[in-house]
Write a protein that holds these residues in place. Sequence first.
Motif, PDB file in Angstrom:
ATOM      1  N   SER A  54       0.836  -1.195   0.000  1.00 21.54           N
ATOM      2  CA  SER A  54       0.000   0.000   0.000  1.00 21.54           C
ATOM      3  C   SER A  54       0.873   1.247   0.000  1.00 21.54           C
ATOM      4  N   GLU A  55       0.410   2.278  -0.679  1.00 28.74           N
ATOM      5  CA  GLU A  55       1.115   3.562  -0.679  1.00 28.74           C
ATOM      6  C   GLU A  55       0.594   4.493   0.403  1.00 28.74           C
ATOM      7  N   VAL A  56      -0.524   4.135   1.039  1.00 30.66           N
ATOM      8  CA  VAL A  56      -1.144   5.033   2.022  1.00 30.66           C
ATOM      9  C   VAL A  56      -1.239   4.426   3.416  1.00 30.66           C
ATOM     10  N   ALA A  57      -0.914   3.149   3.561  1.00 25.78           N
ATOM     11  CA  ALA A  57      -0.977   2.466   4.852  1.00 25.78           C
ATOM     12  C   ALA A  57       0.148   1.442   4.908  1.00 25.78           C
ATOM     13  N   ASP A  58       0.208   0.708   5.998  1.00 25.97           N
ATOM     14  CA  ASP A  58       1.251  -0.310   6.125  1.00 25.97           C
ATOM     15  C   ASP A  58       1.022  -1.474   5.175  1.00 25.97           C
ATOM     16  N   ILE A  59      -0.242  -1.783   4.902  1.00 24.17           N
ATOM     17  CA  ILE A  59      -0.564  -2.894   4.016  1.00 24.17           C
ATOM     18  C   ILE A  59      -1.960  -2.704   3.448  1.00 24.17           C
ATOM     19  N   LYS A  60      -2.189  -3.223   2.261  1.00 22.12           N
ATOM     20  CA  LYS A  60      -3.507  -3.196   1.639  1.00 22.12           C
ATOM     21  C   LYS A  60      -4.203  -4.525   1.888  1.00 22.12           C
ATOM     22  N   VAL A  61      -5.485  -4.469   2.220  1.00 22.22           N
ATOM     23  CA  VAL A  61      -6.264  -5.682   2.458  1.00 22.22           C
ATOM     24  C   VAL A  61      -7.541  -5.619   1.621  1.00 22.22           C
ATOM     25  N   ARG A  68     -18.788 -11.781  -4.014  1.00 17.95           N
ATOM     26  CA  ARG A  68     -18.276 -10.496  -4.475  1.00 17.95           C
ATOM     27  C   ARG A  68     -17.255  -9.933  -3.498  1.00 17.95           C
ATOM     28  N   GLU A  69     -16.597  -8.860  -3.924  1.00 17.50           N
ATOM     29  CA  GLU A  69     -15.706  -8.113  -3.040  1.00 17.50           C
ATOM     30  C   GLU A  69     -16.522  -7.140  -2.215  1.00 17.50           C
ATOM     31  N   ILE A  70     -16.122  -6.942  -0.962  1.00 12.57           N
ATOM     32  CA  ILE A  70     -16.766  -5.969  -0.085  1.00 12.57           C
ATOM     33  C   ILE A  70     -15.692  -5.019   0.447  1.00 12.57           C
ATOM     34  N   PRO A  71     -16.087  -3.816   0.880  1.00 16.81           N
ATOM     35  CA  PRO A  71     -15.062  -2.835   1.284  1.00 16.81           C
ATOM     36  C   PRO A  71     -14.362  -3.146   2.588  1.00 16.81           C
ATOM     37  N   PHE A  72     -15.028  -3.858   3.480  1.00 19.70           N
ATOM     38  CA  PHE A  72     -14.462  -4.049   4.825  1.00 19.70           C
ATOM     39  C   PHE A  72     -15.211  -5.193   5.499  1.00 19.70           C
ATOM     40  N   ALA A  73     -14.548  -5.859   6.415  1.00 19.40           N
ATOM     41  CA  ALA A  73     -15.191  -6.868   7.251  1.00 19.40           C
ATOM     42  C   ALA A  73     -14.384  -7.003   8.535  1.00 19.40           C
ATOM     43  N   GLY A  74     -15.078  -7.303   9.627  1.00 20.73           N
ATOM     44  CA  GLY A  74     -14.445  -7.283  10.937  1.00 20.73           C
ATOM     45  C   GLY A  74     -13.595  -8.490  11.253  1.00 20.73           C
ATOM     46  N   HIS A  75     -14.205  -9.687  11.202  1.00 18.03           N
ATOM     47  CA  HIS A  75     -13.410 -10.848  11.619  1.00 18.03           C
ATOM     48  C   HIS A  75     -12.236 -11.104  10.674  1.00 18.03           C
ATOM     49  N   ALA A 101     -13.045   0.683   2.731  1.00 15.95           N
ATOM     50  CA  ALA A 101     -13.792   1.609   3.578  1.00 15.95           C
ATOM     51  C   ALA A 101     -12.896   2.698   4.154  1.00 15.95           C
ATOM     52  N   GLY A 102     -11.641   2.752   3.723  1.00 10.98           N
ATOM     53  CA  GLY A 102     -10.712   3.743   4.230  1.00 10.98           C
ATOM     54  C   GLY A 102      -9.575   3.107   5.013  1.00 10.98           C
ATOM     55  N   ILE A 103      -8.791   3.943   5.677  1.00 11.46           N
ATOM     56  CA  ILE A 103      -7.664   3.465   6.473  1.00 11.46           C
ATOM     57  C   ILE A 103      -8.185   2.979   7.822  1.00 11.46           C
ATOM     58  N   VAL A 104      -7.847   1.752   8.178  1.00 10.40           N
ATOM     59  CA  VAL A 104      -8.279   1.167   9.443  1.00 10.40           C
ATOM     60  C   VAL A 104      -7.057   0.980  10.345  1.00 10.40           C
ATOM     61  N   PRO A 105      -6.975   1.733  11.442  1.00  9.82           N
ATOM     62  CA  PRO A 105      -5.871   1.524  12.384  1.00  9.82           C
ATOM     63  C   PRO A 105      -6.144   0.323  13.288  1.00  9.82           C
ATOM     64  N   VAL A 106      -5.116  -0.439  13.541  1.00 14.35           N
ATOM     65  CA  VAL A 106      -5.233  -1.630  14.385  1.00 14.35           C
ATOM     66  C   VAL A 106      -4.138  -1.574  15.445  1.00 14.35           C
ATOM     67  N   ARG A 107      -4.524  -1.885  16.676  1.00 17.02           N
ATOM     68  CA  ARG A 107      -3.579  -1.873  17.791  1.00 17.02           C
ATOM     69  C   ARG A 107      -3.508  -3.265  18.394  1.00 17.02           C
TER      70      ARG A 107
END
Length: 294
Positions: A54-61, A68-75, A101-107
Amino acid sequence: MARYDFDWVDAFSGQAFGGNGCAVVHGGASLPEAVCTAYVRETSLVECTFTGPSEVADIKVRYFLASREIPFAGHPTIATVAAMRDRGLIEGDSITLETGAGIVPVRLDGDLIEMTQVAPEFGPFADPALVAAAVSLPVEAIVGRPQKVSTGLPFCVTVLRDRAALEAAQLNLEALAALGKSLGADGIDMMEPFLVTLEGATDAGDTFSRLLMAPPSPPEDPFTGSATGAMASYLWHHGLMQKAEFVAEQGHGLGRPGQARVARVGPAEAIEGVRVAGEGFVLMRGTVDLPAAL
């Protein structure tokens, strides 16, 4: 054909065969949708992820259902980070993901992996009669008005009066299509009602949920992290949950118990985001040969 490393992770569980499984294909983000959805169907899982640079985050997912493809999923987010951590691909205690769905920060907090979902979008209310028909329940089983809510992926959040109603729910595909149309869904993908009751499956839980799913997905999702964020937002927004942090449970009726810690960012009347945290157990590791196109 190209060979990719993959990990099969049970998300929202700290042990094998709990929570919700997800296969994480490392380096596969450039594969076309047809290949990725075929892979999901091959695994019989609800969702799989494919990672890349990714050019905007640590990794693209990228996130895929069987259809189909979806923008985001939790699990799958929990699963992806658990797999990367297991392979030594994460330095420090945080990482950012580029998603649809945008940049998702994870801790990372010990064994817990905590994602911050975006501020909720509250859509239209659904007709309780349409929702009741979609899950084969009497309308009296529904508390208040179901509503379309998204913290990255939309769901029709529906509060039920008790656990008996939750356990009795069965999907009616014809009625589900009518519900999805009323809420502006493109077909019936991901507009299944996310059902929740305000009691845990165990003494540790504050809520207990189910998500019944339409084909070609499996009939029920063991744990739905994106819907958990939407559900929590609905409960806070409508004054049904007084705790700013609570424990959500799902999957116990399937023999795949899952648990998440859910926390609000900002006040209930102006939620800025939702933190959803859970464990991830790496069950299998291997390689998969996938074609460049179908």
